[in-house]
Design an enzyme around this catalytic site. Structure first.
Site, PDB file in Angstrom:
ATOM      1  N   HIS A 139       0.831  -1.207   0.000  1.00 16.21           N
ATOM      2  CA  HIS A 139       0.000   0.000   0.000  1.00 16.21           C
ATOM      3  C   HIS A 139       0.866   1.257   0.000  1.00 16.21           C
ATOM      4  CE1 HIS A 139      -3.672   2.219   1.884  1.00 16.21           C
ATOM      5  NE2 HIS A 139      -3.597   2.404   0.583  1.00 16.21           N
TER       6      HIS A 139
ATOM      7  N   GLU B 191       2.117   1.897  -3.489  1.00 16.89           N
ATOM      8  CA  GLU B 191       1.065   2.502  -4.319  1.00 16.89           C
ATOM      9  C   GLU B 191       1.015   4.015  -4.125  1.00 16.89           C
ATOM     10  OE1 GLU B 191      -3.278   3.728  -3.594  1.00 16.89           O
ATOM     11  OE2 GLU B 191      -3.018   1.611  -3.070  1.00 16.89           O
ATOM     12  N   HIS B 192       1.030   4.474  -2.869  1.00 18.09           N
ATOM     13  CA  HIS B 192       0.946   5.910  -2.587  1.00 18.09           C
ATOM     14  C   HIS B 192       2.176   6.648  -3.098  1.00 18.09           C
ATOM     15  CE1 HIS B 192      -2.547   6.524   0.309  1.00 18.09           C
ATOM     16  NE2 HIS B 192      -2.627   5.248  -0.051  1.00 18.09           N
TER      17      HIS B 192
END
Length: 593
Positions: free
Chosen positions: A41, A44-45
């Site tokens: 995650h 992704e950011h």
């Protein structure tokens, strides 16, 4: 479909609402389980970045995959949108693997704010990943700050696992320039990853789990074959509450039920299970659903439309085969039963983040009893319902759309919401009137705070009067309220609620929706919030803003010092067990004339 030499699959999608859509199989957060939860995650950011004045873009991280998309706001920027998406993965022609200069600390703070937002508004419960060895929430927490050096190393290692056959790309217009761009970027990936992780996901066998959920559910493991996947596609066109999930190489068929007795009846009568196919399979699925199929099942090497004949000609044999597989799996206890539970004191297990739940072994012997035909919710022709913001049932419709996002599409309009769905009136009424659904929709009241304080600033009601009716969504339309806001010398009010947030009214001659969007992205880059909602008030250049944040003091200071804001009146909420609104005085803040 165009297959690049290294195995990347490229699909032209002329009717797609996105300019480019990139899916990465075997790249989701289940890969974090043997390493460090949250790396996927976080990656992704870090990767996604764009000019929000020219493009709209988003990304998501799921259990088994990642996906990214970008769309230009102007037609002439179409190729630039593709170049922007490619730049998230490649810099100066090479794959991005060096994150030494990235300010990871701010991204981790943003992840914590996203967790807080999702936990306040939704229940983040990933049961399969938890049972497989992960947590109930796997999106990353502040604890990652304690291992920044390890995080940087893992980010680079994760990028080096990208391989051609795991990449799926949808493009709205596959021009020669677009194809050349993809070939010199994604086309240069190796056919095989440089490292193959030893993903250690435990076996899941014969479990009942009690967690906050809107429905009863069964997750039954079946053979991960093309026949079973096609059978699930057939079922999804006929029934609302049938879907699939994947965990590693395992395939689970999920069935949801409104009533407990229907869930029990399914298990009792599984030996006589017979699904009814749709008259004709049309494959009317969204781009997201189709992309999820390709990244969850990398062995799908053809355009989905190529399977249309098989889906219609062999639908019945496919369903009979799936039924037999389901019966065998139930006999062998290859299943998980989900029971809704909203009691915080009822638990016997917890994950590493102290999320609590009750996990039991399933005793199917107790399911013996009289036969009952489970209640089915078959898909109906598409219909719409419009619900005004003043309708007390609005919260129920919103909760329904959030609980079943694939079955109901919610659109916010100036005077209400429009819900597009495929349910009959009787089915929708039964769902929304069920005891479990009502408990679920009321179990996360934090979402109401946005509307509680919007009502406080935009209507003539006191905070006490509004709080008395907090279970009914605010009965007003902010655009129609002509009350004149008078800003007092005291521009800040501190309250205590069950949540941590900042909200209030901002005014400035140059304040606009575009300016608020820029502010949101600046605050996100600082790691101070995940999302900022705003509503235009009747007065010129006046907006109501709301943001959940674990850093409410910093967010307030940003707005208080913002050059575009000439006047402001904000409420800063700190989290506490006992709510305290005593600081709010209506006559001080708003003068109604």
């Amino acid at each position: 479909m165009i297959l690049l030499e290294n195995g990347v699959r490229v699909f032209p999608k002329p009717g797609m609402g996105k300019d480019i859509y990139i899916g990465l199989a075997n790249f989701g957060f289940e890969n974090d389980v043997p390493e460090l939860l949250g790396v996927a995650h976080l990656l992704e950011h870090i990767l996604i970045s764009f000019d929000y004045t020219r493009f709209v873009a988003n990304a998501s991280t799921a259990r088994t995959y990642m996906s990214f998309w970008c769309r230009a706001l102007r037609a002439e920027d179409y190729l630039a949108a593709l170049e922007t998406a490619v730049s998230w993965f490649f810099a100066r022609g090479a794959l991005r693997t060096d994150f030494s200069r990235v300010r990871i600390r701010n991204y981790v703070r943003e992840l914590e704010n996203e967790y807080y937002f999702r936990n306040e508004v939704f229940h983040c419960m990933d049961i399969l990943t938890f049972l497989g060895g992960g947590d109930l929430y796997n999106g990353g927490r502040l604890s990652m700050l304690e291992q920044l050096d390890a995080v940087r190393e893992l980010l680079g290692k994760r990028m080096r696992r990208l391989a051609g056959p795991n990449v799926v790309i949808f493009v709205r217009e596959l021009s020669p320039a677009a194809l050349a761009l993809l070939e010199r970027s994604f086309g240069t990936l190796p056919r095989f990853p440089s490292t193959i992780p030893a993903t250690r996901l435990g076996s899941i066998h014969n479990k009942a789990v009690l967690v906050p959920a809107p429905f009863y559910a069964l997750l039954i493991q079946v053979d991960n074959t093309v026949e079973n996947v096609l059978a699930v596609i057939c079922l999804a066109e006929s029934y609302h509450f049938v879907d699939y999930e994947t965990l590693g190489e395992r395939l689970y068929v999920s069935f949801a039920f409104v009533h407990e007795q229907d869930c029990e009846a399914f298990l009792r009568n599984v030996g006589e299970l017979r699904f009814e196919p749709a008259p004709r399979v049309e494959l009317n699925y969204s781009d997201d659903y189709v992309m999820n199929l390709y990244v969850n099942f990398p062995w799908l090497q053809h355009d989905l439309a190529d399977y249309l004949y098989t889906l219609n000609a062999d639908c019945v044999p496919l369903l009979r085969g799936l039924e037999e597989n389901l019966r065998r799996s139930v006999r062998e206890r290859q299943l998980v039963v989900v029971y809704p539970s909203f009691s915080p004191s009822l638990f016997n297990s917890r994950d590493r983040q102290d999320h609590r739940l009750l996990v039991l072994d399933v005793d199917l012997a107790r399911s013996a009893g009289p036969a009952r035909v489970p209640r089915t919710f078959r898909r109906q022709p598409r219909a719409e319902v419009f619900v005004r913001y003043g309708d007390p049932a609005l919260l129920d419709y919103v909760a329904f759309a959030l609980a079943r996002p694939r079955a109901a599409a919610l659109r916010r309009l100036p005077r209400g919401v429009r819900l597009a769905h495929g349910f009959s009136h009787a089915d929708m009424h039964e769902i929304m009137a069920s005891e479990t659904f009502i408990k679920y929709s009321r179990s996360r009241p934090a979402a109401l705070f946005q509307y509680i304080f919007l009502a406080f600033f935009a209507t003539g009601r006191s905070i006490a009067e509004i709080l008395e009716r907090r279970e009914a969504l605010v009965s007003f339309d902010a655009r129609r309220c002509v009350n004149r806001l008078v800003f007092a010398k005291r521009a800040r009010y501190d309250v205590v609620t069950k949540s941590s947030f900042v909200c209030g009214v901002l005014r400035g001659p140059r304040l606009s929706e575009a300016a608020l969007t820029r502010a949101m992205w600046e605050l996100k880059r600082k790691g101070l919030l995940y999302s900022l909602e705003h509503t235009r008030m009747h007065a010129k250049h006046t907006f109501y803003v709301f943001a959940f944040s674990i850093y409410p003091e910093q967010v307030y200071r940003y707005f208080a010092r913002w050059q575009l804001v000439s006047k402001h009146c904000c409420v800063v909420s700190m989290r506490g067990e006992r709510e305290d609104y005593s600081a709010l005085r209506k006559e001080v803040v708003v003068n109604f004339v």
